[in-house]
Design an enzyme around this catalytic site. Structure first.
Site, PDB file in Angstrom:
ATOM      1  N   PRO A 217       0.694  -1.106   0.155  1.00  0.00           N
ATOM      2  CA  PRO A 217       0.087   0.068  -0.128  1.00  0.00           C
ATOM      3  C   PRO A 217       0.765   1.212  -0.106  1.00  0.00           C
ATOM      4  O   PRO A 217       1.778   1.286   0.715  1.00  0.00           O
ATOM      5  CB  PRO A 217      -0.740  -0.046   1.324  1.00  0.00           C
ATOM      6  CG  PRO A 217      -0.689  -1.720   1.614  1.00  0.00           C
ATOM      7  CD  PRO A 217       0.454  -2.177   1.244  1.00  0.00           C
ATOM      8  N   GLU A 218       0.385   2.305  -0.820  1.00  0.00           N
ATOM      9  CA  GLU A 218       1.354   3.582  -0.740  1.00  0.00           C
ATOM     10  C   GLU A 218       0.673   4.497   0.240  1.00  0.00           C
ATOM     11  O   GLU A 218      -0.360   3.972   0.998  1.00  0.00           O
ATOM     12  CB  GLU A 218       0.792   4.187  -2.192  1.00  0.00           C
ATOM     13  CG  GLU A 218       0.983   3.304  -3.463  1.00  0.00           C
ATOM     14  CD  GLU A 218       2.216   3.202  -4.010  1.00  0.00           C
ATOM     15  OE1 GLU A 218       3.025   4.105  -3.633  1.00  0.00           O
ATOM     16  OE2 GLU A 218       2.309   2.236  -4.593  1.00  0.00           O
TER      17      GLU A 218
ATOM     18  N   LYS B 199       3.928   4.895   5.963  1.00  0.00           N
ATOM     19  CA  LYS B 199       3.027   3.642   5.573  1.00  0.00           C
ATOM     20  C   LYS B 199       2.676   3.040   7.136  1.00  0.00           C
ATOM     21  O   LYS B 199       2.348   1.815   7.153  1.00  0.00           O
ATOM     22  CB  LYS B 199       3.912   2.670   4.726  1.00  0.00           C
ATOM     23  CG  LYS B 199       4.279   3.290   3.582  1.00  0.00           C
ATOM     24  CD  LYS B 199       4.813   2.125   2.479  1.00  0.00           C
ATOM     25  CE  LYS B 199       4.876   2.835   1.311  1.00  0.00           C
ATOM     26  NZ  LYS B 199       5.922   1.683   0.200  1.00  0.00           N
TER      27      LYS B 199
ATOM     28  N   ARG C   1      12.185  -4.960  -6.262  1.00  0.00           N
ATOM     29  CA  ARG C   1      10.572  -4.664  -6.731  1.00  0.00           C
ATOM     30  C   ARG C   1      10.809  -4.736  -8.046  1.00  0.00           C
ATOM     31  O   ARG C   1      12.067  -4.512  -8.793  1.00  0.00           O
ATOM     32  CB  ARG C   1      10.424  -3.422  -6.069  1.00  0.00           C
ATOM     33  CG  ARG C   1      10.271  -3.158  -4.668  1.00  0.00           C
ATOM     34  CD  ARG C   1       9.267  -4.160  -3.820  1.00  0.00           C
ATOM     35  NE  ARG C   1       8.127  -3.609  -4.261  1.00  0.00           N
ATOM     36  CZ  ARG C   1       7.506  -2.519  -3.572  1.00  0.00           C
ATOM     37  NH1 ARG C   1       8.136  -1.842  -2.598  1.00  0.00           N
ATOM     38  NH2 ARG C   1       6.323  -2.188  -3.766  1.00  0.00           N
TER      39      ARG C   1
END
Length: 273
Positions: A2-3, A51, A254
């Site tokens: 999640p951003e 976050k 990533r």
């Protein structure tokens, strides 16, 4: 993962559901908090820091020597909080993923597959969060400080540096890819070769802020399905600017998406001597 805007939205959901209420029960399903009972504790607020989610509570005087406490959680890749009305069926995730349940007269908050779940004195929050860079959606947002932190490691690629929460807190893979496309930067450009770090982090903040308060994330201005991003999730599809096929490759741990034409590779570093 999640951003920062997703975490900010989640904090708002919890705030609306629980802030100002006294908990009537709690159920922790993690070993370190298995015997913790928050019955009678009051929820003061729900907030986010990058976050990280912070549910701040006031304990009854007889419950603990310190009355101001924080329930910390991190969503990582797969965590989520959901708020339900009392008696409503919990439909967010399978029951075996539930890590905590908080009950109040008005709502039930259920945390699924949460990470780094911890209850600590609010005064000790910095022990967990002090390493974070400026929060893109926080009151302390400081683009100059974010740019300074990025510049401190000029040899690191800008794609990796943007995901390092010690530099600026809140950018995830989606915004990293979209930001670099909009700036015309290859993800493999060394930070030291980025011409305008201040402008880059300022745009990052604008992208997250534009999506704050809604669950559909868009960097293009369109909320229509399939039209919300320039490069992210669009491998082999034509670039919206030049028509080149969008590329996808691993960068660090990533994947990254980019346009090979609009984001040309960095110039090679001249050989010493």
């Amino acid at each position: 993962m999640p951003e920062g805007d997703t975490v900010w939205n989640t904090a708002r959901v919890l705030h609306r559901a629980l802030a100002g209420t006294r908990l009537t029960g709690s159920d922790f399903r993690v070993p370190t908090l298995a015997t913790t009972d928050l019955s009678g504790w009051t929820v003061r607020e729900s907030a986010s820091r990058g976050k990280h989610l912070l549910l701040r509570l006031t304990a009854p005087p007889q419950a603990a020597p310190t009355t101001a406490w924080t329930l910390h959680s991190h969503l990582r890749m797969d965590g989520a909080w959901r708020a339900y009305a009392p008696g409503e069926r919990w439909t967010g995730r399978p029951a075996h993923l539930i890590r905590v349940v908080l009950r109040s007269p008005e709502a039930v908050a259920v945390g699924y597959h949460l990470h780094e779940l911890a209850l600590l004195p609010t005064a000790d929050e910095e022990r967990l969060l002090g390493h974070l860079g400026p929060d893109l959606l926080g009151d302390d947002w400081d683009p100059a400080e974010a740019a300074r932190r990025l510049a401190a490691a000029p040899e690191v690629t800008i794609g990796e540096a943007l995901l390092d929460q010690r530099n600026l807190a809140g950018v995830g893979n989606l915004y990293k890819c979209e930001l670099l496309f909009l700036r015309g930067l290859s993800p493999w450009t060394p930070v030291g070769a980025v011409p305008d770090l201040a402008g880059t982090v300022t745009l990052a903040q604008r992208l997250l802020a534009a999506n704050r308060g809604r669950w559909t994330q868009s960097t293009t201005g369109s909320l229509r399905r399939g039209q919300t991003s320039y490069v992210y999730g669009r491998r082999a599809q034509p670039c919206r600017r030049c028509g080149t096929a969008i590329a996808k490759e691993e960068l660090g741990e990533r994947v990254t998406y980019w346009c090979p034409t609009c984001q040309p590779p960095p110039a090679p570093t001249p050989a010493a001597g």
